[in-house]
Motif scaffolding. Structure first.
Motif, PDB file in Angstrom:
ATOM      1  N   THR A   3      38.654  43.313  38.512  1.00 42.02           N
ATOM      2  CA  THR A   3      37.700  44.314  38.718  1.00 42.02           C
ATOM      3  C   THR A   3      36.631  44.356  37.669  1.00 42.02           C
ATOM      4  N   ASN A   4      36.930  43.362  36.372  1.00 44.40           N
ATOM      5  CA  ASN A   4      35.818  43.454  35.405  1.00 44.40           C
ATOM      6  C   ASN A   4      34.726  42.482  35.658  1.00 44.40           C
ATOM      7  N   SER A   5      34.808  41.542  36.621  1.00 42.19           N
ATOM      8  CA  SER A   5      33.621  40.396  36.965  1.00 42.19           C
ATOM      9  C   SER A   5      33.827  40.027  38.414  1.00 42.19           C
ATOM     10  N   ASN A   6      32.946  39.217  38.555  1.00 41.86           N
ATOM     11  CA  ASN A   6      32.758  38.637  40.153  1.00 41.86           C
ATOM     12  C   ASN A   6      33.471  37.461  40.030  1.00 41.86           C
ATOM     13  N   LYS A   7      34.261  37.098  39.177  1.00 43.61           N
ATOM     14  CA  LYS A   7      35.304  35.728  39.141  1.00 43.61           C
ATOM     15  C   LYS A   7      36.397  36.057  39.927  1.00 43.61           C
ATOM     16  N   GLU A   8      36.751  35.038  40.614  1.00 41.35           N
ATOM     17  CA  GLU A   8      38.086  35.155  41.655  1.00 41.35           C
ATOM     18  C   GLU A   8      39.115  34.923  40.755  1.00 41.35           C
ATOM     19  N   TRP A   9      40.399  35.678  41.113  1.00 36.61           N
ATOM     20  CA  TRP A   9      41.449  35.715  40.560  1.00 36.61           C
ATOM     21  C   TRP A   9      41.994  34.314  40.116  1.00 36.61           C
ATOM     22  N   THR A  10      42.011  33.548  41.042  1.00 34.91           N
ATOM     23  CA  THR A  10      42.195  31.992  40.906  1.00 34.91           C
ATOM     24  C   THR A  10      41.590  31.105  39.806  1.00 34.91           C
ATOM     25  N   ASP A  11      40.436  31.732  39.251  1.00 28.06           N
ATOM     26  CA  ASP A  11      39.689  31.074  38.159  1.00 28.06           C
ATOM     27  C   ASP A  11      39.832  31.864  36.731  1.00 28.06           C
ATOM     28  N   PHE A  12      40.817  32.768  36.797  1.00 26.56           N
ATOM     29  CA  PHE A  12      41.070  33.516  35.554  1.00 26.56           C
ATOM     30  C   PHE A  12      42.114  32.581  34.707  1.00 26.56           C
ATOM     31  N   SER A  13      41.810  32.619  33.616  1.00 23.73           N
ATOM     32  CA  SER A  13      42.482  31.675  32.683  1.00 23.73           C
ATOM     33  C   SER A  13      43.122  32.558  31.618  1.00 23.73           C
ATOM     34  N   ILE A  14      43.859  31.568  30.725  1.00 27.26           N
ATOM     35  CA  ILE A  14      44.575  32.298  29.690  1.00 27.26           C
ATOM     36  C   ILE A  14      43.554  32.688  28.585  1.00 27.26           C
ATOM     37  N   GLU A  15      42.467  31.791  28.524  1.00 25.82           N
ATOM     38  CA  GLU A  15      41.450  32.109  27.591  1.00 25.82           C
ATOM     39  C   GLU A  15      40.656  33.503  28.025  1.00 25.82           C
ATOM     40  N   ALA A  22      40.981  45.589  26.354  1.00 23.55           N
ATOM     41  CA  ALA A  22      41.463  46.835  27.120  1.00 23.55           C
ATOM     42  C   ALA A  22      42.354  46.655  28.218  1.00 23.55           C
ATOM     43  N   PRO A  23      43.024  47.579  28.829  1.00 21.81           N
ATOM     44  CA  PRO A  23      43.528  47.281  29.978  1.00 21.81           C
ATOM     45  C   PRO A  23      42.523  47.226  31.242  1.00 21.81           C
ATOM     46  N   THR A  24      42.533  46.529  32.181  1.00 23.80           N
ATOM     47  CA  THR A  24      41.676  46.285  33.134  1.00 23.80           C
ATOM     48  C   THR A  24      41.742  47.404  34.250  1.00 23.80           C
ATOM     49  N   LYS A  25      40.817  47.680  35.073  1.00 19.17           N
ATOM     50  CA  LYS A  25      40.460  48.934  35.831  1.00 19.17           C
ATOM     51  C   LYS A  25      41.337  48.638  37.142  1.00 19.17           C
ATOM     52  N   GLY A  26      41.929  47.251  37.282  1.00 20.80           N
ATOM     53  CA  GLY A  26      42.724  47.153  38.542  1.00 20.80           C
ATOM     54  C   GLY A  26      43.606  45.749  38.167  1.00 20.80           C
ATOM     55  N   PHE A  27      44.252  45.402  39.026  1.00 18.68           N
ATOM     56  CA  PHE A  27      44.932  44.311  39.057  1.00 18.68           C
ATOM     57  C   PHE A  27      44.277  42.859  39.041  1.00 18.68           C
ATOM     58  N   LEU A  28      44.770  41.811  38.459  1.00 19.08           N
ATOM     59  CA  LEU A  28      43.772  40.593  38.253  1.00 19.08           C
ATOM     60  C   LEU A  28      44.247  39.572  39.447  1.00 19.08           C
TER      61      LEU A  28
END
Length: 95
Positions: A3-15, A22-28
């Protein structure tokens, strides 16, 4: 999707996770990402030494009928409210 960017969840990394301030506004990730069918039945947090239970949640035997417009992400949320004694606990166990 985050919910913080237009990035797909599969592209979300440890980095990416390490950059969160802060906590995100929704699930990753969406519920559909649960490709292994993981289904938590219950969860308990307790004082390991004296066995005092601070928190316990359990999935109902039968799911109640939900309205068609129900936000299914609400089923993924848990609100924790711990007593002061939790902070003073020396050893915590979960199951």
């Amino acid at each position: 999707m985050t919910t913080n960017s237009n990035k797909e969840w599969t592209d979300f990394s440890i980095e990416d996770a390490m950059k969160l301030q802060a906590p995100t506004k929704g699930f990753l990730c969406p519920m559909s990402a649960n490709t292994y069918g993981i289904d938590f039945q219950s969860f308990t947090i307790r004082d390991h030494i004296i066995n005092k239970i601070f928190f316990k949640v359990q999935k109902p035997k039968e799911m109640p009928k939900l309205p068609p417009d129900f936000d299914m992400d609400k089923l993924r949320m848990i609100e924790y409210k711990f007593p002061r004694s939790f902070v003073e606990c020396k050893t915590v166990a979960t199951s």
